[in-house]
Write a protein that holds these residues in place. Sequence first.
Motif, PDB file in Angstrom:
ATOM      1  N   LEU A 169      -4.758   7.298 -28.537  1.00 38.82           N
ATOM      2  CA  LEU A 169      -5.424   8.193 -27.515  1.00 38.82           C
ATOM      3  C   LEU A 169      -6.715   7.565 -27.026  1.00 38.82           C
ATOM      4  O   LEU A 169      -7.030   7.659 -25.771  1.00 38.82           O
ATOM      5  CB  LEU A 169      -5.604   9.491 -28.234  1.00 38.82           C
ATOM      6  CG  LEU A 169      -4.364  10.362 -28.714  1.00 38.82           C
ATOM      7  CD1 LEU A 169      -4.824  11.791 -29.345  1.00 38.82           C
ATOM      8  CD2 LEU A 169      -3.585  10.606 -27.380  1.00 38.82           C
ATOM      9  N   LEU A 196      -6.230   4.980 -24.803  1.00 37.93           N
ATOM     10  CA  LEU A 196      -5.505   5.310 -23.428  1.00 37.93           C
ATOM     11  C   LEU A 196      -6.789   5.799 -22.650  1.00 37.93           C
ATOM     12  O   LEU A 196      -6.844   5.479 -21.344  1.00 37.93           O
ATOM     13  CB  LEU A 196      -4.522   6.479 -23.739  1.00 37.93           C
ATOM     14  CG  LEU A 196      -3.164   5.825 -24.073  1.00 37.93           C
ATOM     15  CD1 LEU A 196      -2.496   7.231 -24.348  1.00 37.93           C
ATOM     16  CD2 LEU A 196      -2.545   5.144 -22.956  1.00 37.93           C
ATOM     17  N   VAL A 197      -7.796   6.308 -23.246  1.00 31.69           N
ATOM     18  CA  VAL A 197      -8.721   7.065 -22.381  1.00 31.69           C
ATOM     19  C   VAL A 197      -9.616   5.944 -22.023  1.00 31.69           C
ATOM     20  O   VAL A 197     -10.612   6.031 -20.986  1.00 31.69           O
ATOM     21  CB  VAL A 197      -9.849   7.981 -23.223  1.00 31.69           C
ATOM     22  CG1 VAL A 197     -10.810   8.548 -22.653  1.00 31.69           C
ATOM     23  CG2 VAL A 197      -8.804   9.213 -23.662  1.00 31.69           C
ATOM     24  N   GLY A 224      -8.342   4.116 -19.480  1.00 32.40           N
ATOM     25  CA  GLY A 224      -8.014   5.206 -18.002  1.00 32.40           C
ATOM     26  C   GLY A 224      -9.191   5.220 -17.321  1.00 32.40           C
ATOM     27  O   GLY A 224     -10.178   4.646 -17.598  1.00 32.40           O
ATOM     28  N   THR A 225      -9.042   6.352 -16.272  1.00 34.76           N
ATOM     29  CA  THR A 225      -9.966   6.603 -15.364  1.00 34.76           C
ATOM     30  C   THR A 225     -11.256   6.915 -16.160  1.00 34.76           C
ATOM     31  O   THR A 225     -12.304   6.561 -15.776  1.00 34.76           O
ATOM     32  CB  THR A 225      -9.531   7.679 -14.418  1.00 34.76           C
ATOM     33  OG1 THR A 225      -8.163   7.229 -13.927  1.00 34.76           O
ATOM     34  CG2 THR A 225     -10.355   7.770 -13.161  1.00 34.76           C
ATOM     35  N   VAL A 226     -11.046   8.030 -17.219  1.00 38.47           N
ATOM     36  CA  VAL A 226     -12.331   8.542 -18.021  1.00 38.47           C
ATOM     37  C   VAL A 226     -13.165   7.556 -18.289  1.00 38.47           C
ATOM     38  O   VAL A 226     -14.273   7.307 -18.421  1.00 38.47           O
ATOM     39  CB  VAL A 226     -11.931   9.737 -18.919  1.00 38.47           C
ATOM     40  CG1 VAL A 226     -13.184  10.043 -19.496  1.00 38.47           C
ATOM     41  CG2 VAL A 226     -11.389  10.991 -17.958  1.00 38.47           C
ATOM     42  N   GLY A 227     -12.499   6.394 -19.223  1.00 36.41           N
ATOM     43  CA  GLY A 227     -13.111   5.562 -19.609  1.00 36.41           C
ATOM     44  C   GLY A 227     -13.793   4.540 -18.723  1.00 36.41           C
ATOM     45  O   GLY A 227     -14.971   3.980 -18.705  1.00 36.41           O
ATOM     46  N   ARG A 228     -13.267   4.334 -17.541  1.00 36.76           N
ATOM     47  CA  ARG A 228     -14.088   3.516 -16.478  1.00 36.76           C
ATOM     48  C   ARG A 228     -15.106   4.144 -15.943  1.00 36.76           C
ATOM     49  O   ARG A 228     -16.323   3.941 -15.704  1.00 36.76           O
ATOM     50  CB  ARG A 228     -12.906   3.361 -15.237  1.00 36.76           C
ATOM     51  CG  ARG A 228     -11.833   2.312 -15.753  1.00 36.76           C
ATOM     52  CD  ARG A 228     -12.129   0.772 -15.965  1.00 36.76           C
ATOM     53  NE  ARG A 228     -12.723   0.590 -17.254  1.00 36.76           N
ATOM     54  CZ  ARG A 228     -13.455  -0.624 -17.400  1.00 36.76           C
ATOM     55  NH1 ARG A 228     -13.577  -1.251 -16.528  1.00 36.76           N
ATOM     56  NH2 ARG A 228     -13.910  -0.444 -18.791  1.00 36.76           N
ATOM     57  N   MET A 231     -13.849  15.771 -27.067  1.00 43.38           N
ATOM     58  CA  MET A 231     -12.638  14.889 -27.401  1.00 43.38           C
ATOM     59  C   MET A 231     -13.322  14.055 -28.681  1.00 43.38           C
ATOM     60  O   MET A 231     -12.660  14.055 -29.815  1.00 43.38           O
ATOM     61  CB  MET A 231     -12.026  13.719 -26.512  1.00 43.38           C
ATOM     62  CG  MET A 231     -10.966  12.951 -27.124  1.00 43.38           C
ATOM     63  SD  MET A 231     -10.135  12.020 -25.842  1.00 43.38           S
ATOM     64  CE  MET A 231      -9.300  10.723 -26.877  1.00 43.38           C
TER      65      MET A 231
END
Lengths: 256, 676
Positions: B495, B498-499, B502-506, B535
């Motif tokens: 998880l 993936l974050v 993903g977009t949130v991580g960027r 999270m």
Amino acid sequence: MGDHAPLLDARSISIHFGGLRALAEVSVQVYEGESLGIVGPNGAGKTTLFNCLCGQLRPDNGSVSFAGRPIDGLPSYRRARLGIARTFQRIEVFPEMTVFEHLMVAERARRGDGRLWKDLLNLGRPRRDELENVEEMLSLVGLSDVAMTPVAALSLGHCRLVELGRALMLQPRLLMADEPSSGLDTRETQVLGDLLRYVQRERSVAMILVEHDLDMVARVVDRAMVLDFGEMVAEGTLREVMANPEVRRAYLGRGA
Amino acid sequence: MSSFLDYAIPGIPYGCGFALLAVGLVLTFRATGVFNLAFGAQAFLSAFVFDLLNQYAHWDQPASFALAVLVVAPGLGLALDRFLFRHIPTASSTAKVVSSLGLLVAIPEMIPIIFGGRTRHRIGYLWLSPNLVYFHLGSTPVNGADIATTVITLGVVAALLAMFRWSAAGVTMRAVVESRRLSQLEGVNASRVAAGAWALSSTLAGLSGVLLLSQSNSIDPTNPLAFTTLLVAGITAAALASMESISVALLGGIGLGVLENVLVKYLPPGSVLATGFLPSLPFAVLVIVLLANPRLRHIEQSSDPMASVDPPPPPPAVSTRDPRLAAPMKWGFRILMVAFVASVLTWVPGNWVFVLAQGIVFSVIFLSVTMITGMSGQLSLCQATFAGIGAFTAGRLAEHLGLSVLAGALVGGLLAALVGIVLAVVVSRVSGLLLTLVTLAFAIFADNVLFQFSWSGGGITGVDVPRPAIGPLSFASDRYFLVLALVILAFCMLLVVLVQRGTVGRYLAAMRGSPGAAASLGINLTSTKVVVFAMSAGLAGIGGALYGSAEGPIASTDFSYVLSLVWVVVVITTGATTVEGAVQAGMAFAVLAQVLSYLPSRLDGLEFVMFAFGALTYAKHPEGIVEYQKARWLARVSRLLAAWDARHPGSGQPSLAGSGETASAAPAGSVELSNG
């Protein structure tokens, strides 16, 4: 042009920092597709005006509306989503990211596509149309060569282009460029000026350009205004404002 | 009125202790830019040394005072400057806080290692005896300690103010505060001034520690954090003073002391207000001051006109790995995992299976630090609190409703996430140092109030979180529990990755790089921060429930705020930016504790010291010292491979640079194109 309502309409913006009057009753109108240059000595309040327009500062007085809608209470990210993009006088890049990632983040942000659940379901991968948009922008700003390079390894000139490309990824209706040529050499300034003119003429993006390099201002803008000590001292075509005695005094000193 | 004074007057010497701490905090922050969380620990060290010399080595008072406060304390301050803070003057304030956090963990752990862990009950005092009443103010008896504390505090602060106003050294220090670089251009040796400020503030810490001795009944070298309330009050008074004004810090400290004493009088004893509200008051005041004092918003913005000459903070090591390394590393990892599980199920001795299971559970909790600190760049000091919420929820649900522990862990994680959301919304307007301090206040509040209730972590027997079972499958044995924990860890890692990718991580990476630019792209910083807080808290909650299940009965002390500090320090040391970093941290933390348990008991806590010293490297290697070394080795191997390619042309595959070349297939030149 004058028949339509302006795209950006800022009226009587005033702001104080402690005892310092940074902006006094400054009004700015920018029409769709038009480019406005703001010139003035250092400390005249140009960047402060930018910060008020894009929501990073709250003015003490005055109102800002964009595309006919008041945006005074909106935080800067909401204004960005309406189509106001900007670049920064002191470079603001994301040091850990490559050039490609800068543009991809901007593409995602434009679509408002940052949902946690999508990431958790692994739906966050770049889609084909997003990749195409990013690649088109890379080639427009001439950064395809260094697309996979972390910006920390790039020169200042490249970083300015990254900022510009990132701002343009938002497909803005208004682009605000804050001294884009500062720190660049003559050739780099030339490239950047050509790019700005292309973007403004061919893509009909309205533009506010803050700039010290008057050659560049002359090539890019339709109309100019002069700020001095937080006040607007002249407005008109660049030739007109530069001939204005007030302006000559502001630039050349009291004795001129 | 006289009864009001009866309560208010004893509050003055009590508050003087806070005041000295607050003045020291303000002084260090102003002169060096470091918010020194280790201040309380420094105070404790001097107090301990003074007591040892005076009561146990039978030195007389002036000699003990001279060594403890005038030699040890400034010596420690100079050492901190010389070996640590002098090397990071331009580091971010987060990096500086992490360094002081490392000290806050390391100094107390070193005291029992050096001096032995025996609790000492004979307590010394400075100057006038606390057992003698010298006079009465109204009907309030005033003893020697009250007089000594008040007179010395006021005298020291007056001397400080005079020094800053009139002495050459004071004026120089003010110049260095305004602009370190400009004053250097004027011929001031700014490093020496900073060293002087460290020595001075450390002496203040030592002095306040010795003065506060008269308020304690015993001195326990293994629990110097009994000085906690002092730290909270000191920070509150310093925050009231906007980290600027020494006189406001003094008044704030005294005011807090008086307030606390007066409230004890006016709140009905034994009522909910007295048992629940009064203990939480210091934290509530701290949070309110931190959030409501607008002048604190800008404390991290440098006003130095020459700030732009600073070099940028060190970028994280760019991992340029040869793509050919990917496959061997992937397969190596898989083989290692299979061998690990097979070993654990067969030949590994029982006590080690438990240790490894602990390590896996820690890894799950530490992933929460990866999210909040590594990904969003915020330093949260309340992760143990979230873990506690998860653990107590799972335990109480199992106890009262008979709910399965795995379901309980999920509910606990959700509850922790909800608390995380509330906290994130409260702190949404601040970031950096203020956010760190608010989370610290919340953690200490949970420790002292929230987890003390009988329905949460309180009670004599503790909370029992049973081992999980799925249908007929029981995970009661350590070996099976370990395998289950491993599966949960793998899922949580997935998880987080993936974050991160993903977009949130960027978005988070953009926010770390430049919040202003991120907002100018239309990224909603607040909601992104809330999401990542939620999270992270959820992961900590699930990990906490597993921890409870692994350990057996747990109590509030298992999730003390000190643990939050230690955990953050451990993860930052090994690597907060990657999920591997969290796993390395978890395993290292559990295994090291077990290995060190074979050493003499005096060395208990040595692992904390080791990790804390590791955290001191954070300013130079924000990706963590282990991750930094890994990246270096991978880069070295990649270089070797590249050199091999150069000697054997044609045999190599396209290296990483190849991907850059494919991207450049559409050449630049569009600008020229537009000219036509």
